[in-house]
Design a protein around this motif. Structure first.
Motif, PDB file in Angstrom:
ATOM      1  N   LEU A  50       0.845  -1.187   0.000  1.00 50.86           N
ATOM      2  CA  LEU A  50       0.000   0.000   0.000  1.00 50.86           C
ATOM      3  C   LEU A  50       0.883   1.240   0.000  1.00 50.86           C
ATOM      4  O   LEU A  50       1.747   1.387   0.872  1.00 50.86           O
ATOM      5  CB  LEU A  50      -0.909   0.016   1.226  1.00 50.86           C
ATOM      6  CG  LEU A  50      -1.954  -1.092   1.326  1.00 50.86           C
ATOM      7  CD1 LEU A  50      -2.816  -0.882   2.571  1.00 50.86           C
ATOM      8  CD2 LEU A  50      -2.830  -1.130   0.089  1.00 50.86           C
ATOM      9  N   PRO A  51       0.713   2.149  -0.951  1.00 52.15           N
ATOM     10  CA  PRO A  51       1.560   3.341  -1.005  1.00 52.15           C
ATOM     11  C   PRO A  51       1.199   4.345   0.089  1.00 52.15           C
ATOM     12  O   PRO A  51       0.053   4.418   0.525  1.00 52.15           O
ATOM     13  CB  PRO A  51       1.255   3.921  -2.393  1.00 52.15           C
ATOM     14  CG  PRO A  51      -0.161   3.486  -2.656  1.00 52.15           C
ATOM     15  CD  PRO A  51      -0.294   2.125  -2.029  1.00 52.15           C
ATOM     16  N   ARG A  52       2.185   5.106   0.522  1.00 58.17           N
ATOM     17  CA  ARG A  52       1.925   6.182   1.485  1.00 58.17           C
ATOM     18  C   ARG A  52       1.294   7.379   0.793  1.00 58.17           C
ATOM     19  O   ARG A  52       0.566   8.149   1.406  1.00 58.17           O
ATOM     20  CB  ARG A  52       3.236   6.602   2.162  1.00 58.17           C
ATOM     21  CG  ARG A  52       3.812   5.526   3.066  1.00 58.17           C
ATOM     22  CD  ARG A  52       5.235   5.875   3.472  1.00 58.17           C
ATOM     23  NE  ARG A  52       5.300   7.110   4.237  1.00 58.17           N
ATOM     24  CZ  ARG A  52       5.216   7.183   5.559  1.00 58.17           C
ATOM     25  NH1 ARG A  52       5.018   6.090   6.264  1.00 58.17           N
ATOM     26  NH2 ARG A  52       5.304   8.348   6.184  1.00 58.17           N
TER      27      ARG A  52
ATOM     28  N   THR B 249      -3.786   6.693   2.839  1.00 61.96           N
ATOM     29  CA  THR B 249      -2.841   7.061   1.790  1.00 61.96           C
ATOM     30  C   THR B 249      -3.106   8.517   1.425  1.00 61.96           C
ATOM     31  O   THR B 249      -4.258   8.914   1.253  1.00 61.96           O
ATOM     32  CB  THR B 249      -3.041   6.166   0.542  1.00 61.96           C
ATOM     33  OG1 THR B 249      -2.737   4.815   0.892  1.00 61.96           O
ATOM     34  CG2 THR B 249      -2.148   6.602  -0.612  1.00 61.96           C
ATOM     35  N   GLN B 250      -2.058   9.321   1.312  1.00 60.11           N
ATOM     36  CA  GLN B 250      -2.224  10.724   0.915  1.00 60.11           C
ATOM     37  C   GLN B 250      -2.567  10.767  -0.574  1.00 60.11           C
ATOM     38  O   GLN B 250      -1.780  10.321  -1.411  1.00 60.11           O
ATOM     39  CB  GLN B 250      -0.945  11.518   1.182  1.00 60.11           C
ATOM     40  CG  GLN B 250      -0.998  12.954   0.699  1.00 60.11           C
ATOM     41  CD  GLN B 250      -2.114  13.767   1.319  1.00 60.11           C
ATOM     42  OE1 GLN B 250      -2.191  13.884   2.532  1.00 60.11           O
ATOM     43  NE2 GLN B 250      -2.999  14.306   0.496  1.00 60.11           N
ATOM     44  N   ILE B 251      -3.740  11.295  -0.897  1.00 55.22           N
ATOM     45  CA  ILE B 251      -4.242  11.258  -2.269  1.00 55.22           C
ATOM     46  C   ILE B 251      -4.218  12.646  -2.912  1.00 55.22           C
ATOM     47  O   ILE B 251      -4.634  13.639  -2.313  1.00 55.22           O
ATOM     48  CB  ILE B 251      -5.687  10.716  -2.308  1.00 55.22           C
ATOM     49  CG1 ILE B 251      -5.728   9.264  -1.824  1.00 55.22           C
ATOM     50  CG2 ILE B 251      -6.277  10.834  -3.714  1.00 55.22           C
ATOM     51  CD1 ILE B 251      -5.036   8.277  -2.730  1.00 55.22           C
ATOM     52  N   THR B 252      -3.752  12.675  -4.173  1.00 55.44           N
ATOM     53  CA  THR B 252      -3.855  13.860  -5.017  1.00 55.44           C
ATOM     54  C   THR B 252      -4.666  13.470  -6.243  1.00 55.44           C
ATOM     55  O   THR B 252      -4.315  12.518  -6.949  1.00 55.44           O
ATOM     56  CB  THR B 252      -2.468  14.358  -5.456  1.00 55.44           C
ATOM     57  OG1 THR B 252      -1.677  14.641  -4.305  1.00 55.44           O
ATOM     58  CG2 THR B 252      -2.593  15.613  -6.307  1.00 55.44           C
ATOM     59  N   LEU B 253      -5.761  14.179  -6.482  1.00 54.47           N
ATOM     60  CA  LEU B 253      -6.650  13.871  -7.611  1.00 54.47           C
ATOM     61  C   LEU B 253      -6.462  14.936  -8.688  1.00 54.47           C
ATOM     62  O   LEU B 253      -6.566  16.133  -8.409  1.00 54.47           O
ATOM     63  CB  LEU B 253      -8.101  13.836  -7.134  1.00 54.47           C
ATOM     64  CG  LEU B 253      -9.166  13.374  -8.125  1.00 54.47           C
ATOM     65  CD1 LEU B 253      -8.945  11.924  -8.543  1.00 54.47           C
ATOM     66  CD2 LEU B 253     -10.556  13.525  -7.511  1.00 54.47           C
ATOM     67  N   ILE B 254      -6.188  14.478  -9.931  1.00 57.88           N
ATOM     68  CA  ILE B 254      -5.858  15.391 -11.030  1.00 57.88           C
ATOM     69  C   ILE B 254      -6.816  15.155 -12.199  1.00 57.88           C
ATOM     70  O   ILE B 254      -7.051  14.003 -12.582  1.00 57.88           O
ATOM     71  CB  ILE B 254      -4.401  15.159 -11.505  1.00 57.88           C
ATOM     72  CG1 ILE B 254      -3.419  15.342 -10.347  1.00 57.88           C
ATOM     73  CG2 ILE B 254      -4.055  16.075 -12.680  1.00 57.88           C
ATOM     74  CD1 ILE B 254      -2.039  14.774 -10.613  1.00 57.88           C
ATOM     75  N   ASP B 255      -7.354  16.240 -12.747  1.00 56.53           N
ATOM     76  CA  ASP B 255      -8.212  16.107 -13.926  1.00 56.53           C
ATOM     77  C   ASP B 255      -8.205  17.420 -14.702  1.00 56.53           C
ATOM     78  O   ASP B 255      -8.261  18.496 -14.093  1.00 56.53           O
ATOM     79  CB  ASP B 255      -9.645  15.756 -13.518  1.00 56.53           C
ATOM     80  CG  ASP B 255     -10.460  15.208 -14.687  1.00 56.53           C
ATOM     81  OD1 ASP B 255     -10.605  13.972 -14.785  1.00 56.53           O
ATOM     82  OD2 ASP B 255     -10.934  16.015 -15.507  1.00 56.53           O
ATOM     83  N   PRO B 256      -8.148  17.342 -16.039  1.00 52.44           N
ATOM     84  CA  PRO B 256      -8.135  18.583 -16.828  1.00 52.44           C
ATOM     85  C   PRO B 256      -9.445  19.362 -16.762  1.00 52.44           C
ATOM     86  O   PRO B 256      -9.459  20.569 -17.017  1.00 52.44           O
ATOM     87  CB  PRO B 256      -7.859  18.085 -18.261  1.00 52.44           C
ATOM     88  CG  PRO B 256      -8.222  16.636 -18.268  1.00 52.44           C
ATOM     89  CD  PRO B 256      -7.953  16.152 -16.888  1.00 52.44           C
ATOM     90  N   LYS B 257     -10.553  18.705 -16.419  1.00 47.32           N
ATOM     91  CA  LYS B 257     -11.821  19.418 -16.284  1.00 47.32           C
ATOM     92  C   LYS B 257     -11.879  20.137 -14.947  1.00 47.32           C
ATOM     93  O   LYS B 257     -11.395  19.624 -13.933  1.00 47.32           O
ATOM     94  CB  LYS B 257     -12.997  18.440 -16.388  1.00 47.32           C
ATOM     95  CG  LYS B 257     -13.239  17.905 -17.795  1.00 47.32           C
ATOM     96  CD  LYS B 257     -14.447  16.989 -17.823  1.00 47.32           C
ATOM     97  CE  LYS B 257     -15.718  17.740 -17.496  1.00 47.32           C
ATOM     98  NZ  LYS B 257     -16.909  16.867 -17.572  1.00 47.32           N
TER      99      LYS B 257
END
Length: 467
Positions: free
Chosen positions: A173-175, A198-206
């Motif tokens: 499991l990634p940190r 897990t520390q999440i970064t969500l990326i989307d062009p919209k």
């Protein structure tokens, strides 16, 4: 050559429901599945695995009890990828066993192999042992599903830069994780891993996400994600993804931001799995995403005896709707009557928290110029919500002022995908606000939120005008 009334390619929700429906009508049916076991994407890499992963993560992390015991509460202190996989394998074995039994008792034949068209009525099947056979179908149903979209500029390696199918095979499991793509799949996995800390970064062009969901529900959902420290980089495109010398990942956004993380999940769309079917030989052509165009009422393609159902025909790409599409397609294909399904069906997003919706959004009601009123209930207003320790959760009902009928039900929070069916039934039966106000609901339950939301709207709508 083997002759069948219906040849089904793919054994996912659409394929298996179609095959069993045709068999129950006394037809000779063959299912061709290229995977190691029947079930398709839904059972092995999609619906069932992601929902099993979600349930396991919530149980082992103690997520549902943190409202009482604090954010540091854990059922299991150290959760590993193997913990998640163990429950997943048990669930998948059971699903496959049930499906194989359904095929056996309905006398549906199935073979393993890769299918491709020879002509509009004949398919060639290359079996695992290299044997090549041909089968003929009076009708053919393509229920091949989808596969992850894998653009060339993403350096997939199956370990640190992965797609949604590969996620189920990770060893640790990634940190930290960056999820590229804020569609349903990306959001589900992003929130599941966030629940595992897990520390999440969500990326989307919209600049926005889940545009087909009621805006107020998305706003509440977004607030909850930010509240637990998820980073949302919407309206920003990932221009470059690289692996760094220390084994981690670096993502460069078109905004100039640079994201560092241990793992990248690319979940920006899926492609119809039609590239190996030799569609040209059947007179068919897929679009640029590998999807097939069909008549939405019969699921017939441009070739009269060939049908397509499930994710391969595009939105809504739900297991539930795929099953119904497969059933309808099979009935039409074998000459049986297929009734038009009810107008409204529920859409479920198994994120943390869940989102489910049925009927018109507030934005759609405005566009149609319908005079309306909304009723809101928050789960923390219910006694069951107190018992469960819920401090979030929202149910929204939309009613027509003219007819007083329910127009839409929208829920974000614990149990949303279960609760929505009450609203779905009232919608399709053309019920009014009075149903919720006058009926008795079990107490204490989250379903009581329907009565609270109904009363909230009724208080502003007033008594019905007697004729």
């Amino acid at each position: 050559m083997n002759q069948y009334d219906l040849v089904v390619v793919g054994s996912g929700p659409a394929g298996r429901r179609a095959a069993i429906q045709a068999a129950k009508l006394g037809k000779k049916v063959l299912v061709i599945e290229q995977g190691k076991r029947v079930g398709g994407v839904s059972v092995h890499t999609g619906t069932i695995p992601s929902k099993t992963l979600r349930e396991t993560a919530l149980n082992l992390s103690g997520w549902r009890e943190r409202g009482f015991y604090g954010r540091a509460y854990r059922v299991k202190q150290e959760i590993s990828a193997e913990d998640l996989r163990r429950r997943l394998l048990i669930t998948l074995d059971h699903e496959v066993e049930v499906l194989e039994h359904q095929f056996a008792r309905n006398r549906v034949q199935h073979i393993r192999g890769k299918a491709s068209f020879v002509n509009p009525t004949t398919m060639q099947v290359v079996k695992d042992d290299g044997e090549v056979i041909q089968v003929q179908g009076t009708s053919i149903l393509l229920a091949v599903g989808t596969k992850p979209f894998r653009p060339d500029y993403i350096p997939f390696d199956g370990k640190t830069v992965i797609d949604s199918d590969e996620l189920l095979e990770i060893e640790d499991l990634p940190r930290s994780m960056a999820v590229i793509g804020a569609g349903v799949i990306g959001i589900e996995y992003a929130t599941i891993f966030s629940a595992l800390d897990t520390q999440i970064t969500l990326i989307d062009p919209k600049a926005t996400m889940l545009d087909f969901i009621d805006k107020e529900i998305v706003e509440d959902f977004t607030y909850q994600l930010r509240d637990r420290n998820m980073k949302l980089h919407l309206g920003q495109k990932a221009e470059k993804v690289e692996r760094t010398p220390d084994g981690k990942c670096e993502i460069k956004l078109d905004s100039g931001r640079i994201i560092h993380c241990e793992m990248v999940l690319f979940a920006a769309g899926r492609m119809g799995a039609t590239d190996t079917l030799n569609l040209e030989a059947a007179g068919l052509e897929a679009d640029n995403r590998g999807r097939l165009k069909v008549n939405p009422e019969t699921f017939q393609t441009s070739v009269p005896n060939i049908y397509a159902a499930g994710d391969v025909v595009g939105f809504p790409s739900l297991a539930s709707t795929s099953m119904e599409q497969g059933r309808v397609a099979a009935r039409v294909a074998v000459g049986a009557i297929a009734k038009e399904p009810p107008k409204f069906f529920p859409y479920g997003i198994y994120a943390v928290p869940e989102i489910s919706t049925c009927g018109l959004t507030e934005e759609e009601v405005k566009e149609r110029g319908i005079a309306y009123e909304c009723g809101i209930a928050r789960f923390r207003e219910t006694s069951r919500g107190h018992i469960m320790g819920l401090d979030s959760g929202l149910l929204k009902l939309i009613f027509s002022l003219k007819t007083r009928r329910l127009l839409g039900v929208h829920i974000v929070g614990e149990g949303a995908t279960e609760l929505v069916h009450i609203g779905q039934a009232v919608l399709n039966l053309k019920g009014t606000v009075e149903y919720f106000v006058e009926n008795t609901f079990n107490y204490p339950t989250l379903a009581e939120a329907y009565k609270i939301a109904g009363l909230d709207a009724w208080n502003r709508m007033g008594e019905p005008v007697s004729k």
